[in-house]
Design a protein around this motif. Structure first.
Motif, short mmCIF file in Angstrom:
data_model
loop_
_atom_site.label_atom_id
_atom_site.label_comp_id
_atom_site.label_asym_id
_atom_site.label_seq_id
_atom_site.Cartn_x
_atom_site.Cartn_y
_atom_site.Cartn_z
N MET A 297 28.71 -51.74 55.78
CA MET A 297 29.79 -52.81 56.29
C MET A 297 30.56 -52.40 57.60
O MET A 297 30.58 -53.21 58.69
CB MET A 297 30.65 -53.22 55.26
CG MET A 297 30.11 -53.76 54.00
SD MET A 297 30.25 -55.53 53.51
CE MET A 297 29.31 -55.91 52.10
N ALA B 267 23.81 -57.86 46.47
CA ALA B 267 23.96 -56.24 47.07
C ALA B 267 23.42 -56.25 48.46
O ALA B 267 22.38 -56.88 48.77
CB ALA B 267 23.16 -55.44 46.17
N ALA C 261 27.78 -49.75 50.46
CA ALA C 261 28.05 -50.90 50.89
C ALA C 261 29.25 -50.56 52.03
O ALA C 261 29.47 -51.18 53.07
CB ALA C 261 28.83 -52.02 50.00
N PHE D 211 34.56 -60.84 51.67
CA PHE D 211 34.58 -60.46 50.19
C PHE D 211 36.10 -60.04 49.80
O PHE D 211 36.55 -60.34 48.85
CB PHE D 211 33.80 -59.40 49.89
CG PHE D 211 32.38 -59.60 50.56
CD1 PHE D 211 31.71 -60.40 49.54
CD2 PHE D 211 31.91 -59.02 51.48
CE1 PHE D 211 30.11 -61.01 50.03
CE2 PHE D 211 30.78 -59.23 51.91
CZ PHE D 211 29.88 -60.17 51.23
N SER E 178 25.71 -54.30 43.28
CA SER E 178 26.35 -53.25 44.06
C SER E 178 25.08 -52.70 45.02
O SER E 178 23.92 -52.45 44.55
CB SER E 178 26.56 -52.15 43.33
OG SER E 178 26.46 -50.64 43.83
N SER E 179 25.36 -52.27 46.14
CA SER E 179 24.33 -51.65 47.25
C SER E 179 23.73 -50.33 46.68
O SER E 179 22.67 -50.03 46.83
CB SER E 179 24.86 -51.41 48.55
OG SER E 179 25.18 -52.70 49.35
N ALA F 139 35.97 -55.37 47.62
CA ALA F 139 35.52 -56.48 46.83
C ALA F 139 36.26 -56.44 45.51
O ALA F 139 36.48 -55.40 44.97
CB ALA F 139 33.95 -56.75 46.93
N LEU G 212 32.19 -60.79 39.60
CA LEU G 212 31.40 -61.14 40.44
C LEU G 212 29.93 -61.65 39.87
O LEU G 212 29.23 -62.56 40.11
CB LEU G 212 31.14 -60.19 41.70
CG LEU G 212 32.14 -59.84 42.61
CD1 LEU G 212 33.39 -59.43 42.12
CD2 LEU G 212 31.60 -58.85 43.66
C1 BEZ Z 1 27.66 -54.30 47.63
O1 BEZ Z 1 27.67 -53.12 46.85
O2 BEZ Z 1 26.53 -54.58 48.53
C2 BEZ Z 1 28.62 -55.37 47.55
C3 BEZ Z 1 29.46 -55.46 46.61
C4 BEZ Z 1 30.54 -56.38 46.46
C5 BEZ Z 1 30.51 -57.33 47.42
C6 BEZ Z 1 29.79 -57.21 48.46
C7 BEZ Z 1 28.87 -56.32 48.68
#
Ligand code: BEZ
Length: 390
Positions: free
Chosen positions: A173, A120, A169, A249, A97-98, A222, A39
């Motif tokens: 989500m 993120a 995340a 994702f 990453s969040s 993801a 990513l």
């Molecule tokens: C996140 O950690 O925010 C994230 C990581 C991969 C894909 C989408 C969100």
């Protein structure tokens, strides 16, 4: 004010000098190793493509310092500190990453360094922990998933089981999806959060989903975890009896061909797919494919739009931390995803969401758009946006 904040943090007593208009130092903070390495590479490819494509529109030049977060919040915080205090970057971009975004937020805000978030989705970074220095060019976790709760209910689905990795995340989500699905009258019949970066065998969770009485499963995974999950879901024999839905994702064009036929028929939602039918997207797909040999993913477009936002900010005359922070929050343009703008109340991007099915195409798996759901700004979620002070 910035000097005082830095001193209060015990980090430094001298400020970075403003850069000359022609020399902007950019700290690119991305995972180049770990579960999200691919990513990070796609974001970087999109970012550098934008600087090359639009660079002639500004007098500024860009000097990039790359750092690897390894998808580990403490490592990322140390790298952010190095970029800010040692390299004295004018602007930072990246973060996948969040969890990493949550870890670096106070450092970035306290130092007054503009951060363009290129992935993120951490809801808090543009909610209760918002900052005039943080502008998000990617998505928020709730934004991508709320429309899918309504859409799945409209399709007649009433009972859903959810799964996601156990970190910010994953939880946000799923919360986004659940909030609209249950508000529409749907029921969550079971929910699990799997250990992040540690789960190899999804079998026990799939057995629970099967026994739950659900009509469908909704997940967020993801990168490497998405590939393992989609393959195991299929080999467990669940796909035919319990249709798989999720955040887009899960079946990103970046790794959907590694998932192979197991991904066919999976329905997900996202803010970008390379099959969007517009001249802006066609030009982007052509340029990115020519440069990298692969179709652009949502990660690539986020990097590209982040690079373009930086160009737009410098075109408006910004050349130091404060002026870049101000200008970045005001960018708007027509990009590969459609019309983009930044909500001044949160600094989060406003954009449409696409529901898509992964289907077999002439050159491997591709994305069939089933619905384009209207652009929606996030709720303010406790954000109190203070002005940038010099
Ligand atoms: C996140 O950690 O925010 C994230 C990581 C991969 C894909 C989408 C969100």
């Amino acid at each position: 004010m910035k000097r005082a904040t830095l001193a209060a943090l015990g980090l430094a007593t001298s400020l970075a000098l403003p850069a000359a208009a022609d020399d902007i130092k950019v700290g690119l903070l991305l995972p180049f190793s770990g579960v999200y390495a691919a990513l990070g590479n796609d974001i970087e490819a999109g970012f550098t493509l934008a600087l090359d494509q639009f660079g002639s529109e500004t007098d500024a030049t860009f000097d990039i310092v790359r750092e690897d977060t390894e998808v580990k919040p403490p490592v990322a915080l140390a790298k952010a500190k190095k970029l800010i205090l040692q390299d004295k970057v004018d602007v930072m971009a990246g973060i996948v990453s969040s969890g990493v975004l949550g870890a670096v937020r106070d450092m970035v805000h306290g130092a007054g360094v503009p951060l363009i978030v290129a992935n993120a989705g951490n809801d808090e970074a543009t909610g209760s922990a918002c900052s005039p220095f943080i502008t998000r060019m990617s998505f928020s976790n709730g934004q991508v998933n709320r429309p899918m709760g309504r859409w799945m209910h409209d399709q007649g689905i009433r009972k859903v089981y959810t799964l996601a990795p156990d970190y910010a995340a994953g939880r946000q989500m799923i919360d986004g999806f659940v909030s609209t699905f249950t508000a529409a009258g749907g029921e969550i019949v079971g929910q699990e959060f799997t250990p992040f970066q540690k789960t190899q065998d999804f079998g026990p969770y799939l057995a629970q989903a099967k026994a739950s009485g659900a009509e469908a499963v909704f997940v967020f995974y993801a990168g490497g975890e998405a590939i393992s999950f989609v393959k195991q879901y299929d080999s467990f024999g669940l796909k035919a009896e319990l249709p798989l839905y999720g955040s887009g994702f899960l079946t990103s064009p970046l790794y959907v061909n590694a998932e192979g036929p197991a991904a066919e028929g999976v329905i997900t939602a996202l803010h970008y797919v390379p099959t969007i039918d517009s001249p802006e997207n066609a030009a982007f797909v052509e340029a990115f494919t020519e440069r990298t040999g692969r179709v652009p993913s949502e990660y690539a477009v986020q990097g590209y739009d982040s690079g373009r936002a930086l160009i737009e900010a410098t075109r408006a005359g910004a050349n130091d931390r404060a002026s870049l922070s101000d200008a970045l929050r005001q960018v708007s343009f027509e990009g590969p995803r459609g019309a983009l703008s930044i909500d001044p109340a949160t600094n989060n991007i406003v954009q449409p969401i696409y529901v898509y099915e992964t289907v077999a195409g002439a050159e491997g798996l591709t994305q069939k758009v089933l619905a384009r759901l209207p652009a929606e700004a996030d709720p303010v979620n406790g954000c109190d946006m203070a002005p940038v002070s010099n």
